[in-house]
Design a protein around this motif. Structure first.
Motif, PDB file in Angstrom:
ATOM      1  N   ASP A 237       3.484  69.369  26.597  1.00  0.00           N
ATOM      2  CA  ASP A 237       2.083  69.027  26.338  1.00  0.00           C
ATOM      3  C   ASP A 237       1.330  68.826  27.652  1.00  0.00           C
ATOM      4  OD1 ASP A 237       2.155  69.176  23.599  1.00  0.00           O
ATOM      5  OD2 ASP A 237       1.795  67.040  23.237  1.00  0.00           O
ATOM      6  N   LEU A 238       2.005  68.245  28.637  1.00  0.00           N
ATOM      7  CA  LEU A 238       1.372  68.011  29.933  1.00  0.00           C
ATOM      8  C   LEU A 238       1.196  69.313  30.715  1.00  0.00           C
ATOM      9  CD1 LEU A 238       0.356  65.987  32.084  1.00  0.00           C
ATOM     10  CD2 LEU A 238       2.727  65.814  32.885  1.00  0.00           C
ATOM     11  N   ILE A 239       2.234  70.148  30.734  1.00  0.00           N
ATOM     12  CA  ILE A 239       2.174  71.425  31.455  1.00  0.00           C
ATOM     13  C   ILE A 239       1.138  72.350  30.833  1.00  0.00           C
ATOM     14  CG2 ILE A 239       3.482  73.535  31.979  1.00  0.00           C
ATOM     15  CD1 ILE A 239       6.010  71.745  32.071  1.00  0.00           C
ATOM     16  N   GLY A 240       1.092  72.355  29.514  1.00  0.00           N
ATOM     17  CA  GLY A 240       0.281  73.308  28.761  1.00  0.00           C
ATOM     18  C   GLY A 240       1.190  74.327  28.107  1.00  0.00           C
ATOM     19  N   HIS A 241       1.080  74.473  26.801  1.00  0.00           N
ATOM     20  CA  HIS A 241       2.002  75.370  26.088  1.00  0.00           C
ATOM     21  C   HIS A 241       1.773  76.833  26.435  1.00  0.00           C
ATOM     22  CE1 HIS A 241       3.944  72.228  23.871  1.00  0.00           C
ATOM     23  NE2 HIS A 241       2.756  71.691  23.663  1.00  0.00           N
ATOM     24  N   ASP A 242       0.546  77.176  26.790  1.00  0.00           N
ATOM     25  CA  ASP A 242       0.304  78.553  27.216  1.00  0.00           C
ATOM     26  C   ASP A 242       1.092  78.861  28.482  1.00  0.00           C
ATOM     27  OD1 ASP A 242      -1.280  76.655  28.514  1.00  0.00           O
ATOM     28  OD2 ASP A 242      -2.969  78.011  28.812  1.00  0.00           O
ATOM     29  N   VAL A 243       1.107  77.912  29.428  1.00  0.00           N
ATOM     30  CA  VAL A 243       1.821  78.107  30.690  1.00  0.00           C
ATOM     31  C   VAL A 243       3.326  78.087  30.470  1.00  0.00           C
ATOM     32  CG1 VAL A 243       2.241  77.141  32.984  1.00  0.00           C
ATOM     33  CG2 VAL A 243      -0.076  77.130  32.020  1.00  0.00           C
ATOM     34  N   ASN A 244       3.821  77.053  29.781  1.00  0.00           N
ATOM     35  CA  ASN A 244       5.265  76.905  29.598  1.00  0.00           C
ATOM     36  C   ASN A 244       5.844  78.053  28.779  1.00  0.00           C
ATOM     37  OD1 ASN A 244       7.657  75.450  27.777  1.00  0.00           O
ATOM     38  ND2 ASN A 244       7.634  74.815  29.919  1.00  0.00           N
ATOM     39  N   HIS A 245       5.145  78.439  27.723  1.00  0.00           N
ATOM     40  CA  HIS A 245       5.625  79.540  26.882  1.00  0.00           C
ATOM     41  C   HIS A 245       5.608  80.858  27.656  1.00  0.00           C
ATOM     42  CE1 HIS A 245       6.529  81.696  23.199  1.00  0.00           C
ATOM     43  NE2 HIS A 245       5.459  82.450  23.357  1.00  0.00           N
ATOM     44  N   ALA A 246       4.582  81.055  28.484  1.00  0.00           N
ATOM     45  CA  ALA A 246       4.495  82.297  29.261  1.00  0.00           C
ATOM     46  C   ALA A 246       5.647  82.400  30.259  1.00  0.00           C
ATOM     47  CB  ALA A 246       3.161  82.360  29.995  1.00  0.00           C
ATOM     48  N   VAL A 247       6.014  81.287  30.885  1.00  0.00           N
ATOM     49  CA  VAL A 247       7.142  81.312  31.820  1.00  0.00           C
ATOM     50  C   VAL A 247       8.429  81.645  31.077  1.00  0.00           C
ATOM     51  CG1 VAL A 247       8.560  79.920  33.377  1.00  0.00           C
ATOM     52  CG2 VAL A 247       6.074  79.734  33.472  1.00  0.00           C
ATOM     53  N   THR A 248       8.636  81.023  29.915  1.00  0.00           N
ATOM     54  CA  THR A 248       9.833  81.311  29.127  1.00  0.00           C
ATOM     55  C   THR A 248       9.885  82.791  28.749  1.00  0.00           C
ATOM     56  OG1 THR A 248       9.823  79.057  28.240  1.00  0.00           O
ATOM     57  CG2 THR A 248      11.144  80.690  27.065  1.00  0.00           C
ATOM     58  N   CYS A 249       8.757  83.329  28.296  1.00  0.00           N
ATOM     59  CA  CYS A 249       8.718  84.742  27.911  1.00  0.00           C
ATOM     60  C   CYS A 249       8.987  85.636  29.113  1.00  0.00           C
ATOM     61  CB  CYS A 249       7.359  85.089  27.301  1.00  0.00           C
ATOM     62  SG  CYS A 249       7.074  84.353  25.680  1.00  0.00           S
ATOM     63  N   SER A 250       8.445  85.264  30.270  1.00  0.00           N
ATOM     64  CA  SER A 250       8.651  86.059  31.482  1.00  0.00           C
ATOM     65  C   SER A 250      10.120  86.102  31.869  1.00  0.00           C
ATOM     66  CB  SER A 250       7.814  85.472  32.623  1.00  0.00           C
ATOM     67  OG  SER A 250       8.102  86.102  33.845  1.00  0.00           O
ATOM     68  N   VAL A 251      10.779  84.941  31.849  1.00  0.00           N
ATOM     69  CA  VAL A 251      12.204  84.894  32.201  1.00  0.00           C
ATOM     70  C   VAL A 251      13.030  85.650  31.148  1.00  0.00           C
ATOM     71  CG1 VAL A 251      14.190  83.365  32.549  1.00  0.00           C
ATOM     72  CG2 VAL A 251      11.948  82.747  33.486  1.00  0.00           C
ATOM     73  N   PHE A 252      12.699  85.468  29.876  1.00  0.00           N
ATOM     74  CA  PHE A 252      13.407  86.152  28.786  1.00  0.00           C
ATOM     75  C   PHE A 252      13.320  87.673  28.955  1.00  0.00           C
ATOM     76  CE2 PHE A 252      13.178  87.749  24.269  1.00  0.00           C
ATOM     77  CZ  PHE A 252      14.511  87.518  23.937  1.00  0.00           C
ATOM     78  N   GLU A 253      12.124  88.174  29.225  1.00  0.00           N
ATOM     79  CA  GLU A 253      11.939  89.614  29.390  1.00  0.00           C
ATOM     80  C   GLU A 253      12.618  90.123  30.660  1.00  0.00           C
ATOM     81  OE1 GLU A 253       7.722  89.968  29.293  1.00  0.00           O
ATOM     82  OE2 GLU A 253       7.584  89.342  27.191  1.00  0.00           O
ATOM     83  N   ALA A 254      12.539  89.325  31.728  1.00  0.00           N
ATOM     84  CA  ALA A 254      13.147  89.748  32.991  1.00  0.00           C
ATOM     85  C   ALA A 254      14.663  89.849  32.896  1.00  0.00           C
ATOM     86  CB  ALA A 254      12.751  88.781  34.105  1.00  0.00           C
ATOM     87  N   PHE A 255      15.262  89.048  32.026  1.00  0.00           N
ATOM     88  CA  PHE A 255      16.709  89.115  31.801  1.00  0.00           C
ATOM     89  C   PHE A 255      17.056  90.004  30.608  1.00  0.00           C
ATOM     90  CE2 PHE A 255      16.853  85.373  34.559  1.00  0.00           C
ATOM     91  CZ  PHE A 255      18.003  85.621  35.286  1.00  0.00           C
ATOM     92  N   TYR A 256      16.152  90.922  30.283  1.00  0.00           N
ATOM     93  CA  TYR A 256      16.389  91.931  29.234  1.00  0.00           C
ATOM     94  C   TYR A 256      16.766  91.310  27.884  1.00  0.00           C
ATOM     95  CZ  TYR A 256      16.457  94.998  33.298  1.00  0.00           C
ATOM     96  OH  TYR A 256      16.117  95.643  34.468  1.00  0.00           O
ATOM     97  N   GLY A 257      16.083  90.218  27.537  1.00  0.00           N
ATOM     98  CA  GLY A 257      16.271  89.629  26.220  1.00  0.00           C
ATOM     99  C   GLY A 257      17.531  88.805  26.076  1.00  0.00           C
ATOM    100  N   ASP A 258      18.060  88.274  27.163  1.00  0.00           N
ATOM    101  CA  ASP A 258      19.244  87.411  27.073  1.00  0.00           C
ATOM    102  C   ASP A 258      18.914  86.226  26.161  1.00  0.00           C
ATOM    103  OD1 ASP A 258      21.278  85.445  27.553  1.00  0.00           O
ATOM    104  OD2 ASP A 258      21.700  86.373  29.493  1.00  0.00           O
ATOM    105  N   PRO A 259      19.713  85.978  25.098  1.00  0.00           N
ATOM    106  CA  PRO A 259      19.385  84.909  24.140  1.00  0.00           C
ATOM    107  C   PRO A 259      19.372  83.514  24.737  1.00  0.00           C
ATOM    108  CG  PRO A 259      21.570  85.826  23.700  1.00  0.00           C
ATOM    109  CD  PRO A 259      20.908  86.740  24.684  1.00  0.00           C
ATOM    110  N   ARG A 260      19.943  83.330  25.920  1.00  0.00           N
ATOM    111  CA  ARG A 260      19.879  82.004  26.547  1.00  0.00           C
ATOM    112  C   ARG A 260      18.448  81.606  26.857  1.00  0.00           C
ATOM    113  NH1 ARG A 260      23.950  82.272  31.495  1.00  0.00           N
ATOM    114  NH2 ARG A 260      22.627  84.088  31.855  1.00  0.00           N
ATOM    115  N   PHE A 261      17.556  82.580  27.008  1.00  0.00           N
ATOM    116  CA  PHE A 261      16.180  82.290  27.385  1.00  0.00           C
ATOM    117  C   PHE A 261      15.197  82.558  26.248  1.00  0.00           C
ATOM    118  CE2 PHE A 261      18.492  83.914  31.148  1.00  0.00           C
ATOM    119  CZ  PHE A 261      18.527  82.736  31.888  1.00  0.00           C
ATOM    120  N   GLN A 262      15.692  82.673  25.029  1.00  0.00           N
ATOM    121  CA  GLN A 262      14.833  83.050  23.905  1.00  0.00           C
ATOM    122  C   GLN A 262      13.696  82.045  23.709  1.00  0.00           C
ATOM    123  OE1 GLN A 262      16.958  83.600  20.270  1.00  0.00           O
ATOM    124  NE2 GLN A 262      15.182  84.300  19.141  1.00  0.00           N
TER     125      GLN A 262
END
Length: 505
Positions: A237-262
């Protein structure tokens, strides 16, 4: 390698919160700093803002007026990149967009002297991609500060494939001379912090989605048992869900969909609805003045416990015994498998299995599982789960014992690993994989997580405290429970356990 001399000119491109903060850090270290932004007047506004912040420090007696004046005199807003020709270090802190940063670096390469280091404050973009196409890609490195830069101690010094090791060493020494705690990182998705921290958010989000407890309870457990400064829902909530979710999606995509980062569907729903956290007045919590902060669930008990029995050694829970003795509770000890018995209840530290599964497999009646605590001697709350066949009377006896030890008790649904334990072992697992893949050293990873996101203990050192074998067993049990590669243990954990060694040497 020596740090840049304080007489060296430093330039910062981008006068937003991060750029202004970096400029302030460099000026406080004695450098002349030129600050540029392509928005007219933004650099001058940033310098005035820095002056106001320093004035507040003067008012509080934490800075002398003379020092305030000297720092601000070293800060020069400029309106053209042409003024950067004599800079020895340029740090770009513009929008997190690959094409924009590449274009800026091409322009800087043509303008700046050949001995100038070109550093990016990127939090997630590949240094290799940023340097691609430059005539001197060896000059490009990452120098990732954390917000707010004047206060946060961590700096990730990131090297790409072409980066000059001597320049990386210079940046490392310079960050240290600036009063920061630098770490050396190989350019991979998320670097250290944004990669290793993913499970901190992911496990709380998953437990919420699976109905373990409400946000307030899960956050309270992470703070009051785990020793974290904030729980995952407060922090996102403090970071901002748009920011936090975007970072998670970026790492998930960069690791070719590794489920650890889903990414989490629950967090995506918040983003889609515009409930971005504090900045919008609503996220997992509501921030309007009429809304009282929700309270964590807490079990009560009217029972009075006078004695308990310890069978074997309780491992990291052993300090709990002194708390019990300190409250006048008699503690008898005998051989056994590391459980605590009170009345009809059997208490044990979770090992990653469901309570109902462990009760059946190990033949334990009225089983109550305890979550991990950073320190059982000082924790103020503990989470528990109970096997389905545990009687209300046995649960009440277990709760009474813990409450008499001075612990608030929060009940979670019977899910494997509870909350703090599964979060810590998955953090350690990701950190171990980063070491295995040569992203950074174990020491730098633990330092980064303490200094960058204020973890109470480095995840690898925490795994050593738990025991590498126990950490591995919890992950194996989580993987069996869910049947997912998300919890697959790092090969480094298996190898370290087989060798009888430690992760954080």
């Amino acid at each position: 390698m020596a740090a840049l001399d304080s007489a060296a000119l430093v330039a910062v491109i981008g006068a937003g919160a991060m750029g202004a903060g970096i400029a302030q850090v460099a000026a406080e270290a004695g450098h002349r700093v030129r600050l540029y932004d392509n928005r007219p007047g933004a650099a001058a506004d940033a310098v005035r803002g820095i002056d106001r912040q320093l004035a507040r420090l003067v008012e509080k007696g934490r800075l002398s007026p003379r020092t305030q004046v000297a720092i601000c005199q070293r800060l020069q807003p400029i309106d053209s990149l042409d003024a950067l020709g004599e800079a020895r270090l340029v740090i770009e802190a513009i929008v997190e967009d690959l094409a924009s940063k590449q274009a800026l670096l091409r322009e800087l390469e043509a303008l700046c002297g050949k001995d100038c280091i070109l550093a990016s404050n990127t939090s997630s973009l590949s240094i290799d991609s940023l340097a691609a196409g430059l005539q001197q890609p060896q000059r490009v490195l990452g120098m990732h500060f954390f917000n707010p830069a004047p206060r946060m101690p961590l700096v990730e010094v990131v090297s790409g494939l072409a980066s000059d090791p001597q320049l990386a060493a210079t940046l490392y020494a310079t960050a240290k001379a600036w009063g920061k705690q630098p770490v050396q990182v190989r350019s991979t998705p998320g670097f250290i912090v944004n990669r290793v921290a993913r499970p901190f958010y992911a496990e709380s989000l998953r437990l919420l989605q699976e109905g373990a407890a409400d946000c307030a309870t899960l956050d309270a457990v992470m703070r009051e048992a785990g020793g974290f400064a904030m729980g995952a829902f407060e922090l996102t909530d403090l970071i901002g869900h748009d920011v936090n979710h975007a970072v998670t999606c970026s790492v998930f995509e960069a690791f070719y969909g590794d489920p650890r980062f889903q990414p989490s569907l629950m967090q995506k729903a918040l983003v889609d609805a515009g409930h971005l956290g504090r900045k919008r007045g609503r996220g997992f919590y509501c921030y309007d003045q009429a809304s009282a902060p929700p309270a964590a669930n807490e079990l009560g008990s009217q029972a009075l416990v006078q004695r308990c029995v310890v069978e074997g050694h309780l491992g990291v829970m052993q300090p709990l015994l002194e708390r019990l003795r300190g409250q006048g509770i008699g503690v008898s000890e005998r051989a056994g498998a590391g459980v605590l018995r009170v009345g009809d209840a059997t208490l044990a530290l979770s090992d990653g299995r469901l309570a109902c599964q462990r009760a059946r497999e190990d033949g334990l009646r009225n089983l109550v599982l305890l979550d991990l605590a950073l320190d059982y001697a000082s924790a103020t709350r503990i989470a528990i789960s109970v096997a389905a066949d545990c009687t209300p009377q046995a649960r009440d006896q277990a709760v009474a014992l813990l409450r008499q030890a001075g612990l608030k008790v929060s009940l979670l649904a019977d899910l494997p690993g509870l909350l703090v334990l599964r979060t810590v072992v998955t953090l350690a697992n990701e950190a171990a994989d980063a070491v295995l893949q040569g992203v950074a050293s174990a020491g730098d990873i633990d330092l980064a997580m303490r200094a960058g996101v204020n973890y109470p203990c480095g995840p690898l050192a925490w795994a050593d405290r738990l025991g590498v074998g126990f950490t591995l067993r919890v992950l194996d049990n989580l993987q069996r429970s869910y049947g997912e590669a998300r919890y697959r243990p790092s090969l480094l954990l298996r190898r370290t356990h087989a060798e009888g060694g430690c992760l954080h040497a």
